[in-house]
Design an enzyme around this catalytic site. Sequence first.
Site, PDB file in Angstrom:
ATOM      1  N   ASP A  18      80.940  23.265 -77.810  1.00 58.68           N
ATOM      2  CA  ASP A  18      79.975  22.792 -78.810  1.00 58.68           C
ATOM      3  C   ASP A  18      79.976  21.263 -78.848  1.00 58.68           C
ATOM      4  O   ASP A  18      80.989  20.634 -78.552  1.00 58.68           O
ATOM      5  CB  ASP A  18      80.369  23.371 -80.179  1.00 58.68           C
ATOM      6  CG  ASP A  18      79.229  23.282 -81.172  1.00 58.68           C
ATOM      7  OD1 ASP A  18      78.080  22.969 -80.775  1.00 58.68           O
ATOM      8  OD2 ASP A  18      79.483  23.518 -82.375  1.00 58.68           O
ATOM      9  N   ASN A  66      70.527  31.011 -79.050  1.00 62.56           N
ATOM     10  CA  ASN A  66      70.054  29.792 -78.369  1.00 62.56           C
ATOM     11  C   ASN A  66      68.621  29.915 -77.840  1.00 62.56           C
ATOM     12  O   ASN A  66      67.973  28.908 -77.555  1.00 62.56           O
ATOM     13  CB  ASN A  66      70.989  29.406 -77.213  1.00 62.56           C
ATOM     14  CG  ASN A  66      72.316  28.846 -77.670  1.00 62.56           C
ATOM     15  OD1 ASN A  66      73.319  28.922 -76.952  1.00 62.56           O
ATOM     16  ND2 ASN A  66      72.378  28.275 -78.871  1.00 62.56           N
TER      17      ASN A  66
HETATM   18  C1  FPP Z   1      76.419  23.670 -77.636  1.00 63.65           C
HETATM   19  O1  FPP Z   1      76.085  22.336 -77.878  1.00 63.65           O
HETATM   20  C2  FPP Z   1      76.285  23.996 -76.245  1.00 63.65           C
HETATM   21  C3  FPP Z   1      75.370  24.870 -75.741  1.00 63.65           C
HETATM   22  C4  FPP Z   1      74.383  25.588 -76.556  1.00 63.65           C
HETATM   23  C5  FPP Z   1      75.273  25.161 -74.316  1.00 63.65           C
HETATM   24  C6  FPP Z   1      76.515  25.010 -73.510  1.00 63.65           C
HETATM   25  C7  FPP Z   1      76.101  24.604 -72.168  1.00 63.65           C
HETATM   26  C8  FPP Z   1      76.757  23.767 -71.346  1.00 63.65           C
HETATM   27  C9  FPP Z   1      78.086  23.223 -71.653  1.00 63.65           C
HETATM   28  C10 FPP Z   1      76.188  23.299 -70.067  1.00 63.65           C
HETATM   29  C11 FPP Z   1      75.793  24.337 -69.108  1.00 63.65           C
HETATM   30  C12 FPP Z   1      76.853  25.368 -68.883  1.00 63.65           C
HETATM   31  C13 FPP Z   1      77.104  25.906 -67.689  1.00 63.65           C
HETATM   32  C14 FPP Z   1      78.090  26.980 -67.554  1.00 63.65           C
HETATM   33  C15 FPP Z   1      76.410  25.431 -66.526  1.00 63.65           C
HETATM   34  P1  FPP Z   1      74.943  22.041 -78.939  1.00 63.65           P
HETATM   35  O2  FPP Z   1      73.691  21.772 -78.201  1.00 63.65           O
HETATM   36  O3  FPP Z   1      74.854  23.149 -79.943  1.00 63.65           O
HETATM   37  O4  FPP Z   1      75.510  20.744 -79.601  1.00 63.65           O
HETATM   38  P2  FPP Z   1      75.225  20.237 -81.102  1.00 63.65           P
HETATM   39  O5  FPP Z   1      75.811  21.283 -82.023  1.00 63.65           O
HETATM   40  O6  FPP Z   1      75.958  18.945 -81.152  1.00 63.65           O
HETATM   41  O7  FPP Z   1      73.737  20.093 -81.231  1.00 63.65           O
END
Ligand code: FPP
Length: 242
Positions: A18, A66
Amino acid sequence: MPTTADNAIPAHMAIIMDGNGRWARQHGLPRLKGHEAGAETVRCVIRYCRDAGIKVLTLYAFSTENWARPPAEVLGLMSLLKNFLRDNEPELHEHRVRLRIIGRRGDLESSIVRELERVERATAAYTGGQLILALSYSGRSELVQATRAIAEEVKRGALRPEAIDEATIAAHLYAPDVPDPDLIVRTSGELRISNFLLWQCAYSELYVTPVLWPDFREADFRAALDAYRQRQRRYGRVEAAQ
Ligand code: FPP
């Protein structure tokens, strides 16, 4: 039932990655740049796990929730996933790591499913460790699909309702042979499980760090393992010496 004997190193680590969006905002960048930086962290963490002797790594890469993000962000995440597969497949083969997908794979674009399943098949016999990507994953929906499958067995007379026990449910999860996670790490400080591995997390140790996922480095990984080592896993029992 697991024992308290050895919790020097988790056999199975699961991570709620996250903070990509916040990282991007902090750097004055679009959200997708945060995900790109997060994908780099994924690459590094796979290596840290291998070096530490962790056998199974599950990454919460995309939740069913998501899909509600702006279409450009969803598209960007899917394209990152494709690139991730392309760039990391050689390393999976090199280290004999098995790739597995958990989640509602039918929700994903068919070209991605084809690629994922090709790599799953190509690595299925490997025993050097497992990388499990939770994609379009929701713990509740995993339990719903397990319940449906069990109900079907009951309906066709293959299973008696009174024979259903915890093992029956566990056997109908996406990756039934994988041991429950010993340690669940969440980055960026939120104290939530967010629909992740709801059945499997019953006795997992939780470790939350304020570090944002793209900033998660080897020292942060070591700190999580150090914290895990200090934990006393009792599974609801009392200490033997008490
Ligand atoms: C949460 O951060 C992360 C995600 C929804 C996606 C996770 C994806 C990756 C780490 C990259 C791609 C993964 C692979 C395996 C290729 P957020 O966007 O919710 O962050 P925030 O809460 O700060 O907005």
